[in-house]
Write an enzyme that holds these catalytic residues in place. Sequence first.
Site, PDB file in Angstrom:
ATOM      1  N   SER A  98       0.799  -1.232   0.000  1.00 17.37           N
ATOM      2  CA  SER A  98       0.000   0.000   0.000  1.00 17.37           C
ATOM      3  C   SER A  98       0.826   1.274   0.000  1.00 17.37           C
ATOM      4  O   SER A  98       0.262   2.372  -0.079  1.00 17.37           O
ATOM      5  CB  SER A  98      -0.947   0.008   1.204  1.00 17.37           C
ATOM      6  N   LYS A 101       0.092   3.741  -2.633  1.00 11.12           N
ATOM      7  CA  LYS A 101      -0.989   4.715  -2.508  1.00 11.12           C
ATOM      8  C   LYS A 101      -0.463   6.135  -2.309  1.00 11.12           C
ATOM      9  O   LYS A 101      -1.229   7.094  -2.427  1.00 11.12           O
ATOM     10  CB  LYS A 101      -1.921   4.342  -1.365  1.00 11.12           C
ATOM     11  N   SER A 158      -6.102   3.091   4.661  1.00 11.31           N
ATOM     12  CA  SER A 158      -5.487   2.412   3.519  1.00 11.31           C
ATOM     13  C   SER A 158      -6.516   1.625   2.703  1.00 11.31           C
ATOM     14  O   SER A 158      -6.252   0.527   2.226  1.00 11.31           O
ATOM     15  CB  SER A 158      -4.367   1.469   3.992  1.00 11.31           C
TER      16      SER A 158
END
Length: 416
Positions: A98, A101, A158
Amino acid sequence: MNKWKQRAGAILSVAALLIFGMRVDGADAAGSASGTASSAISSTATQGNSSGAQNGAQGSGAAQPVVTTTAKSAVLAEQSTGRILYENNPHEKMYPASISKIMTELLVLEAIESGKLHFTDKISVSAHASSMGGSDIWLEPGEVMSVQDLFKAMVVNSANDAAVALGEKVAGSDPAFVNLMNQKAKQLGMNDTNFVNATGLDADNNLTSAYDVMLMSRELLKHQEIFNYTTIWMDSLRGGKTALFNTNRLIRFYQGANGLKTGSTGKAGYCLSGTAMRDGMQLIAVVMNCPALQDRFTSASALLDYGFANWSRVTPKKLSKPLYVNVLHGASEKVEAVADGSPSVVIEKGKEGSIQQKVSVAPNVMAPVVKGQVLGQVTFWIDGQNAGNVPLRAKQDVGKLTFGGAFGRIFSAISQ
């Protein structure tokens, strides 16, 4: 909307936080509570695979420190200058989880700041976005949510489904948004990176490096709006029905922590881009592929501890007198060259008085001159090594000399 599904998920999240102090998802995980880790650093030289820093970020002659960490690669940098303070395997390509991101967040904020998107805009969630799984907020197809709430869910929790919904809104489709991610990566010089999705879920050839994560983290931190979300510890959506918990434990337990992003998958291990500000110095600590959940927090804390204990950000004295460049065939004969903003350098503590400045400026420039045009630079040196450069730019426009202007200049010279 499946209310039972929402409530069950929220209950499980709260239970996990209270009982285990963690939440683990398909593309992210938050670690158990930890205090500020003591810095496990010595001053002996690093053996083996630590490569040299780029763009004037080389150390000032000091030995590369050894950091006791289980991270497969790591980078510590200062945000405003980009100076690398520590690195180990910085360019090894790895699965990002993640942490990818960070790029999704950056592109969404750029769309908002350009006026293409607004936090108050509403998004109807697609079936594709709602199908992401892993870390999510259980979006249902057709559910309508504001950009702000989706952005908060992506940054704090997230949420994979929120990330894809935002990407589709920005670019029109998920593949088009991934293409934007890769375009931005090239612009930032992220040469080790290839994005395959907006979430960080494991996929073939979905790769980045600790160095590239530092680059996009540094770019994201230029947008002050991000701190309104990365510093949230707990919040909620849907009128309190969906709980949000920050996956970055540093926010609560590390002094000065203000970001930025965690990540974990089976292939990526445990990753973190941890950021903190103390005494006006913003540091970025990136650790990739830690084998255990808590390792990413203790490793990033150790890097940040080293940075704050041994380095400082200072602003050198201003130039003693104005600098002027001759303008050939210009309406004005000279143009002032001024430093670009307030230049600062990051140096080892105790060496603040050893900064030397070298000014390089063009002897002349051809008209027309545009305000902001680079005319030279100031280079800062510490112990014979380049500690940073600051451009010198034209203070104002200077147009071409007209016939009337030339005649007036000649008449004025004759009259003297």
